[in-house]
Scaffold this motif. Structure first.
Motif, PDB file in Angstrom:
ATOM      1  N   THR A  72       1.988   2.528   8.073  1.00 15.43           N
ATOM      2  CA  THR A  72       2.234   1.181   7.554  1.00 15.43           C
ATOM      3  C   THR A  72       3.699   0.799   7.673  1.00 15.43           C
ATOM      4  OG1 THR A  72       0.408   1.423   5.977  1.00 15.43           O
ATOM      5  CG2 THR A  72       2.016  -0.316   5.545  1.00 15.43           C
ATOM      6  N   LEU A  73       4.587   1.706   7.333  1.00 20.33           N
ATOM      7  CA  LEU A  73       6.005   1.373   7.258  1.00 20.33           C
ATOM      8  C   LEU A  73       6.758   1.575   8.566  1.00 20.33           C
ATOM      9  CD1 LEU A  73       6.927   2.948   3.793  1.00 20.33           C
ATOM     10  CD2 LEU A  73       6.198   0.601   4.304  1.00 20.33           C
ATOM     11  N   LEU A  74       6.295   2.520   9.428  1.00 16.89           N
ATOM     12  CA  LEU A  74       7.142   2.918  10.554  1.00 16.89           C
ATOM     13  C   LEU A  74       6.471   2.873  11.915  1.00 16.89           C
ATOM     14  CD1 LEU A  74       8.884   5.977   8.844  1.00 16.89           C
ATOM     15  CD2 LEU A  74       9.913   3.740   9.329  1.00 16.89           C
ATOM     16  N   TYR A  75       5.342   3.574  12.094  1.00 22.93           N
ATOM     17  CA  TYR A  75       4.820   3.749  13.457  1.00 22.93           C
ATOM     18  C   TYR A  75       3.307   3.872  13.442  1.00 22.93           C
ATOM     19  CZ  TYR A  75       4.381   5.746  18.177  1.00 22.93           C
ATOM     20  OH  TYR A  75       4.038   5.975  19.498  1.00 22.93           O
ATOM     21  N   PHE A  76       2.648   3.003  14.192  1.00 24.12           N
ATOM     22  CA  PHE A  76       1.184   3.003  14.194  1.00 24.12           C
ATOM     23  C   PHE A  76       0.619   4.297  14.769  1.00 24.12           C
ATOM     24  CE2 PHE A  76       1.761   2.282  18.630  1.00 24.12           C
ATOM     25  CZ  PHE A  76       0.584   2.703  19.236  1.00 24.12           C
ATOM     26  N   PRO A 130       0.238  -2.821  26.007  1.00 22.89           N
ATOM     27  CA  PRO A 130       1.131  -3.271  24.931  1.00 22.89           C
ATOM     28  C   PRO A 130       0.618  -2.930  23.537  1.00 22.89           C
ATOM     29  CG  PRO A 130      -0.084  -5.122  25.834  1.00 22.89           C
ATOM     30  CD  PRO A 130      -0.392  -3.944  26.714  1.00 22.89           C
ATOM     31  N   ASN A 131       1.549  -2.663  22.646  1.00 21.66           N
ATOM     32  CA  ASN A 131       1.265  -2.493  21.219  1.00 21.66           C
ATOM     33  C   ASN A 131       2.040  -3.565  20.463  1.00 21.66           C
ATOM     34  OD1 ASN A 131       1.358   0.805  22.118  1.00 21.66           O
ATOM     35  ND2 ASN A 131      -0.415   0.055  20.971  1.00 21.66           N
ATOM     36  N   PRO A 132       1.361  -4.560  19.910  1.00 22.74           N
ATOM     37  CA  PRO A 132       2.049  -5.686  19.262  1.00 22.74           C
ATOM     38  C   PRO A 132       3.045  -5.278  18.186  1.00 22.74           C
ATOM     39  CG  PRO A 132      -0.279  -6.179  19.551  1.00 22.74           C
ATOM     40  CD  PRO A 132      -0.102  -4.738  19.938  1.00 22.74           C
ATOM     41  N   SER A 133       2.750  -4.227  17.429  1.00 17.66           N
ATOM     42  CA  SER A 133       3.657  -3.843  16.341  1.00 17.66           C
ATOM     43  C   SER A 133       5.017  -3.414  16.859  1.00 17.66           C
ATOM     44  CB  SER A 133       3.049  -2.708  15.515  1.00 17.66           C
ATOM     45  OG  SER A 133       2.944  -1.516  16.279  1.00 17.66           O
ATOM     46  N   LEU A 134       5.071  -2.894  18.079  1.00 18.87           N
ATOM     47  CA  LEU A 134       6.334  -2.436  18.652  1.00 18.87           C
ATOM     48  C   LEU A 134       7.134  -3.575  19.260  1.00 18.87           C
ATOM     49  CD1 LEU A 134       5.131   0.859  20.378  1.00 18.87           C
ATOM     50  CD2 LEU A 134       6.055   0.541  18.084  1.00 18.87           C
ATOM     51  N   ALA A 135       6.497  -4.709  19.478  1.00 20.03           N
ATOM     52  CA  ALA A 135       7.191  -5.868  20.041  1.00 20.03           C
ATOM     53  C   ALA A 135       7.377  -6.978  19.018  1.00 20.03           C
ATOM     54  CB  ALA A 135       6.406  -6.405  21.243  1.00 20.03           C
ATOM     55  N   LEU A 188      -1.085  -2.308  10.556  1.00 21.26           N
ATOM     56  CA  LEU A 188      -2.287  -2.159   9.739  1.00 21.26           C
ATOM     57  C   LEU A 188      -3.552  -2.403  10.551  1.00 21.26           C
ATOM     58  CD1 LEU A 188      -1.141  -3.857   6.406  1.00 21.26           C
ATOM     59  CD2 LEU A 188      -1.575  -1.424   6.797  1.00 21.26           C
ATOM     60  N   HIS A 189      -3.435  -3.205  11.607  1.00 20.76           N
ATOM     61  CA  HIS A 189      -4.567  -3.416  12.515  1.00 20.76           C
ATOM     62  C   HIS A 189      -4.692  -2.288  13.537  1.00 20.76           C
ATOM     63  CE1 HIS A 189      -4.229  -7.607  10.994  1.00 20.76           C
ATOM     64  NE2 HIS A 189      -5.519  -7.655  11.270  1.00 20.76           N
ATOM     65  N   GLU A 190      -3.570  -1.754  13.982  1.00 21.21           N
ATOM     66  CA  GLU A 190      -3.576  -0.758  15.057  1.00 21.21           C
ATOM     67  C   GLU A 190      -3.886   0.651  14.569  1.00 21.21           C
ATOM     68  OE1 GLU A 190      -0.054  -3.108  17.549  1.00 21.21           O
ATOM     69  OE2 GLU A 190       0.357  -1.239  16.494  1.00 21.21           O
ATOM     70  N   TYR A 191      -3.434   0.981  13.366  1.00 26.35           N
ATOM     71  CA  TYR A 191      -3.523   2.361  12.889  1.00 26.35           C
ATOM     72  C   TYR A 191      -4.957   2.892  12.781  1.00 26.35           C
ATOM     73  CZ  TYR A 191      -3.253   6.291   9.601  1.00 26.35           C
ATOM     74  OH  TYR A 191      -3.400   7.503   8.979  1.00 26.35           O
ATOM     75  N   PRO A 192      -5.913   2.157  12.197  1.00 25.80           N
ATOM     76  CA  PRO A 192      -7.264   2.721  12.079  1.00 25.80           C
ATOM     77  C   PRO A 192      -7.879   3.090  13.425  1.00 25.80           C
ATOM     78  CG  PRO A 192      -7.022   0.815  10.644  1.00 25.80           C
ATOM     79  CD  PRO A 192      -5.802   0.839  11.516  1.00 25.80           C
TER      80      PRO A 192
END
Length: 394
Positions: free
Chosen positions: A123-127, A192-197, A209-213
């Motif tokens: 949640t806080l750092l990396y999916f 692509p990973n949206p959280s990283l961009a 939160l969408h990518e991790y599960p």
């Protein structure tokens, strides 16, 4: 005269420094460099596998080395070591007189807290967190695998033999795809990973939160790699690697041979030295990921052999092993570092060649973590994440 009956031991505390074997700690500490090289590239390119799609000069070499030795090849090492650590922890509890029920409770509690750690980390750092998946797999292994007989655990050797046959069949299909390849040539690009961009931290949290599960669900299948670590730990291979040199040599040659040869074709594409169509790239990518799991036992065996040949604990060996003893803190420190150094809303050091930036950041962060871990060891401090986890578990 009266005799006192000592109460049954419910459980013992965490492992002490004197109980630790060199090989597992050295492996974890060294492999954190490969984990860092893989994850820093994902952060820098905001996608996977984290390679330059139009490489030039040394970028070609970096792409080639990453796809041959790192991509899908570093995390299986920690999967092997995680399985190994489950058996070590259970064995230490049992040898201290802990009841079987207490051993199970400790393992279940520890793995449940790993799931919580993973959720916070993701949640806080990396999916791309693996702690949560380790926790899930650890609970499954505790309930269904750890207390089985040696005969039962031989099943995993048969599973890996079947996996090898499947890799060879996939390699044959990939060769056919390359031979039948037609124009236009397709470059290897990052998914692509949206959280990283994301342009803001708040947006990155929502994306994670969408990518991790989905990420966690995709990697729980490495239970077969964890199970191999359980088998190795039951044989105490890394506690006494010198007595298992023949086995370790064979595993290193076969495991690394498969993982390198399986990743080589895609590495040639990534470096721009092999030009094939999209169907062939997809086939080579699948072969690379499938063969990557053999890098787990391969790297573990290679570093186990190295540990068996060490007669003098030099300062670098002590420092890397100290990081291995604090691998959880080292892993989380890396994610904090990537967020600070490479995220678009922080320092965003991705200037010039992104591949070069990712490489140098990874090496620098690993060196800092080695130095920090050694300083902690001199002060007999376990590490912040390890201290918190032990406090919660014990």
């Amino acid at each position: 005269m009266t005799t006192q009956t000592l109460p049954a031991v419910d459980h013992r505390g965490p492992v002490t420094g004197q109980e630790r074997a060199l090989a597992p700690d050295l492996i974890r500490g060294a492999m954190l460099l490969l984990i860092g090289l893989a994850n820093s590239a994902n952060f820098a390119f905001a996608g996977q596998p984290g390679v330059e799609s139009s490489p030039h000069g040394l970028e070609r070499v970096l792409n080639f080395l990453k796809l041959t030795f790192l991509d899908a090849r570093a995390y299986p090492v920690f999967a092997v070591m995680f399985g190994y650590s489950l058996v070590q922890l259970a064995r230490r509890q049992r040898s201290s007189g802990a009841t079987p029920g207490a051993v199970r409770r400790i393992l279940l509690k520890r793995n449940a807290w790993l799931i919580a750690f993973g959720l916070v980390h993701a949640t806080l750092l990396y999916f791309g967190d693996f702690l949560g998946a380790y926790g899930i797999v650890g609970i499954i292994c505790t309930l269904f695998l750890l207390n089985r007989s040696d005969k039962f655990h031989r099943i995993i050797l048969g599973i890996w033999a079947l996996e090898l046959i499947y890799v060879l069949a996939t390699a044959a299909q990939s060769i056919i795809a390359v031979v039948n390849s037609s124009r236009p040539a397709h470059a290897l690009t990052n998914e692509p990973n949206p959280s990283l961009a994301a342009s803001s931290y708040g947006a990155s949290v929502i994306d994670r939160l969408h990518e991790y599960p989905m990420h966690t669900a995709s990697v729980v299948g490495f239970i077969m790699v964890v199970w191999l670590g359980i088998w190795a730990a039951r044989k105490q291979i890394l506690e006494n690697p010198a007595a298992h040199r023949t086995l370790l040599t064979r595993v290193a040659v076969v495991g690394l041979g498969i993982t390198i040869l399986g990743g080589l074709p895609l590495a040639l594409v990534g470096a721009g030295w092999l030009r094939v169509d999209e169907a062939a790239v997809d086939s080579l990518s699948y072969l690379s990921h499938l063969s990557g799991m053999f890098g787990g036992p391969g790297y573990v065996a290679l570093l186990g052999l190295l540990a068996s040949s060490i007669t003098n604990l030099s300062l670098p060996i002590k420092a890397i092993s100290a990081l291995g003893q604090r691998s959880l803190s080292g892993y989380l420190f890396q994610s904090v570092s990537w967020m600070v150094l490479l995220a678009p809303f922080t320092l965003d050091l991705r200037f010039g060649s992104t591949a070069y930036t990712a490489f140098f950041c990874a090496v620098a962060v690993w060196v800092v973590s080695v130095i920090g871990a050694y300083a902690m060891s001199k002060r007999s401090y376990r590490g912040p994440a390890e201290t918190l986890l032990r406090r919660l578990v014990y």
